[in-house]
Scaffold this active site. Sequence first.
Site, PDB file in Angstrom:
ATOM      1  N   ALA B   8       0.855  -1.186   0.000  1.00 51.76           N
ATOM      2  CA  ALA B   8       0.000   0.000   0.000  1.00 51.76           C
ATOM      3  C   ALA B   8       0.886   1.229   0.000  1.00 51.76           C
ATOM      4  O   ALA B   8       1.979   1.216   0.559  1.00 51.76           O
ATOM      5  CB  ALA B   8      -0.896   0.024   1.240  1.00 51.76           C
ATOM      6  N   CYS B   9       0.439   2.280  -0.681  1.00 51.47           N
ATOM      7  CA  CYS B   9       1.136   3.560  -0.580  1.00 51.47           C
ATOM      8  C   CYS B   9       0.084   4.668  -0.654  1.00 51.47           C
ATOM      9  O   CYS B   9      -1.049   4.423  -1.045  1.00 51.47           O
ATOM     10  CB  CYS B   9       2.196   3.701  -1.652  1.00 51.47           C
ATOM     11  SG  CYS B   9       1.590   3.619  -3.323  1.00 51.47           S
ATOM     12  N   PRO B  10       0.462   5.872  -0.238  1.00 48.20           N
ATOM     13  CA  PRO B  10      -0.563   6.916  -0.066  1.00 48.20           C
ATOM     14  C   PRO B  10      -1.366   7.210  -1.339  1.00 48.20           C
ATOM     15  O   PRO B  10      -2.593   7.285  -1.290  1.00 48.20           O
ATOM     16  CB  PRO B  10       0.232   8.132   0.367  1.00 48.20           C
ATOM     17  CG  PRO B  10       1.470   7.577   0.959  1.00 48.20           C
ATOM     18  CD  PRO B  10       1.773   6.322   0.194  1.00 48.20           C
ATOM     19  N   GLY B  12      -1.456   5.306  -3.999  1.00 46.28           N
ATOM     20  CA  GLY B  12      -2.021   4.030  -4.418  1.00 46.28           C
ATOM     21  C   GLY B  12      -2.064   3.837  -5.916  1.00 46.28           C
ATOM     22  O   GLY B  12      -2.834   3.048  -6.433  1.00 46.28           O
TER      23      GLY B  12
END
Lengths: 150, 455
Positions: B8-10, B12
Site C-alpha cells: 500500500a502507498c498513499p 495508491g
Amino acid sequence: MLINEHLVALNLEATSKEDAIRKLAALAYKEGRINDQDKYIESVLHREAEYSTGVGFGVAIPHGRTNAVNEPVLLFATVKSMDWQSLDGEPIDLIFMIGVPEEETGETHLRILAALSRKLMKAPFREALRSVTTPADLIEVMRENDLLSI
Amino acid sequence: MKILAVTACPTGIAHTYMAAEALEEAAKGKGYDIKVETRGSVGVENELSAEDIASADAIVLACDTAVPMERFAGKRLINVPVAEALKDAGGLIEQSLKADLYGDLADQVSQIKSQKSAERKGVYKHLMNGVSFMIPFVVAGGIAIAISFIFGYNAFEQEGSLAAYLMNIGGGSGAFGLMIPILAGYIAFSIADRPGLAPGMIGGAVAMQLNSGFLGGLVAGFLAGYLALLIKKYIKLPKNLQGIMPVLVIPVLGTLATGLILFYVIGQPVAAINTAMINFLQGMSGSNAIILGLILGLMMAVDMGGPINKAAYAFGTGTLTAAIGTGSMVMAAVMAAGMVPPLGLALATVLFKNKFTVAEKEAGKAAWVLGASFITEGAIPFAAADPIRVIPSIMIGSALTGALSMAFKATLAVPHGGIFVFFAVENIFGYLIAIVAGTVLTALLVGTLKKSIEG
C-alpha cells in the site's frame, strides 16, 4: 484512452527531473488533459518530495492527483540517462508520467495504471519500451500488453 | 513455504502494484507460494482471507499507510516502507521468515482462538456455535440473579421489589428461559443456516416444556438442524416457488417435525436422562464429587481451550441451566481449573526467572490477566514452547484446583468471567484457596521440571 501518440516524447531533452516533468506537463496541457500546468507540476513535485518515484530498473513514474487534471492522462518519454534519486541509486532513461483528477472518475484508468506498474517490473516489457523508435511504436507496445484499455 | 504480503502507498497508483509484482516474482523465484493483497486506488484487491493467514509461514507488509493489522497476530511479520519491496523483495521474504511473532500475548491468544474456531468441524462446530451464542444469555441472566441475591436469598419473592425484577430479568421467565432455545436454535443454525433457526429455537422451547434441560436442548438443536437439511435436500419446488422454501416450507415442516418427534419419541427418554444426571450431580458429595472435580480439572488443562477443554466447559454450562439460583459446583470447578494454567505459568515466570526467556517473562505478565479472566488459552504459548514439561504441570495444578473447589462445595452462578464474577461465587474463601493451591502447584512443578536457560 489514457495515452496517445501526442503524449509520447522520444529522446526528450531535459536538464533535470523538474525540467522533464515541466516538458511533459506542457504536452498534457496541449492535449487538454490538464487545465493548470503550474498546479499539476506542483502536485507532481510534491509527490516526488515524499520520496522519489524513480522505482529502479531505469524507470521513473512521476504522478500527481489534483483537480488541475481534466481527465486521466499517461505520458511517456525516453531520455538520456539522468539522475532521478532512484531507489536503486541508478539513473533513469524511461519516464511514465501520470495525472489523475482529484475526484474519482471511475476505476478503469486506475486499473490500467495498476497493470502498467506490474508490467514495469518485467524486463522484457522494459526492453520493448527502450526499443521503440516512433510514438506509434510505443502505442503498439502498449496495445500488445493490453495497457490501452481493459 | 507460504508467504503473504500487503502492499500500500498513499497515492495508491503505482508503488502498490510494483511492490506486489516484485514480491510475487521474488517468491516465485524461490519456489514459495505467495498471495499479495494490494491496497491501492482501486481499493483492496486480492484480500487475504482468514484461511490464508492461518496457513501462512510469514507476512511481509510493504506499506506506507496504515493497514489492518490485528488479523496477523501470532504470525511472523515484517513491516517496511513500500519502497523496500522494490529494492529487495527477495531479501524481505527471507527476513520475514525469521521475524518475530506479531502482537503481544493477548493478541496471539485471540488469534489462536479464532484459528481454532475456524478449524472446528462437524458436530463439534455446531455444538460450539450453539454454546457460544448461549453464553451471553447465561452470563447476563446469572449476573442479574446474583445481584438479586445480594438483597437476600428470598428477596425476589417480594413482588414489585428490585430483587424480584432482577430475578424476572435473569431467571426462568427472562434470560435463563431463553438459554436452551438459543442453544438449540444456533446449533440448528450452524447445521442448516438461517432456515434451521426457527425449528431449532422452537425445538429448544419444547425441550424446556418437557423438562429435558440442557441435554434436551442439544438433542432438539441437532434434530432440527438435520431435519431442515433433509427438507432442503428432498423437497423440490418449481423454480418460481423456491423463494418460499426458507421462509415457509423449511420452518413450518422443520418445526412441526422437530416438535412432534420430541413430544412423541425422544423427549421423555432425554428428560429422564437429564433428570437422572442432575440428581446425580446434586446428590453427589464427598469423594465422588472430588473425583469429578479432578477429572474436569485435567480436562480443562490438557488442551487449553481445545475440544476436551470445551467439552468439560459445555458440561459445566449445562449444569448451570439446571441450577437456577443455586449456582453449580461443577461450573465453579470448571472455571477455577480453567484459570489455573495461565496463572500458574505466570507465577512460575516470577519465581523461576532463570528458566524462562525474556519474551516468556513478558508473556507471563499478560498471562496473569488472561488467567484471571478465565482464558485458559493464555497457557498455549508456554505449552507450545515446552509441551512435555508444561502440559503435565498445568494438568496436575488444575486437577488439584478442580478437586478442592468441589471439596469446598463452592458454587458459581455464571459460566464465564474469572475474577470479575467472583461475587457470584458461593464459598468464595474456599474457592480462592482452591485456585491459589492449583496455581502454586503448577508453578512449582513447572519450575522444577524446566531446565535453566543457558547463559
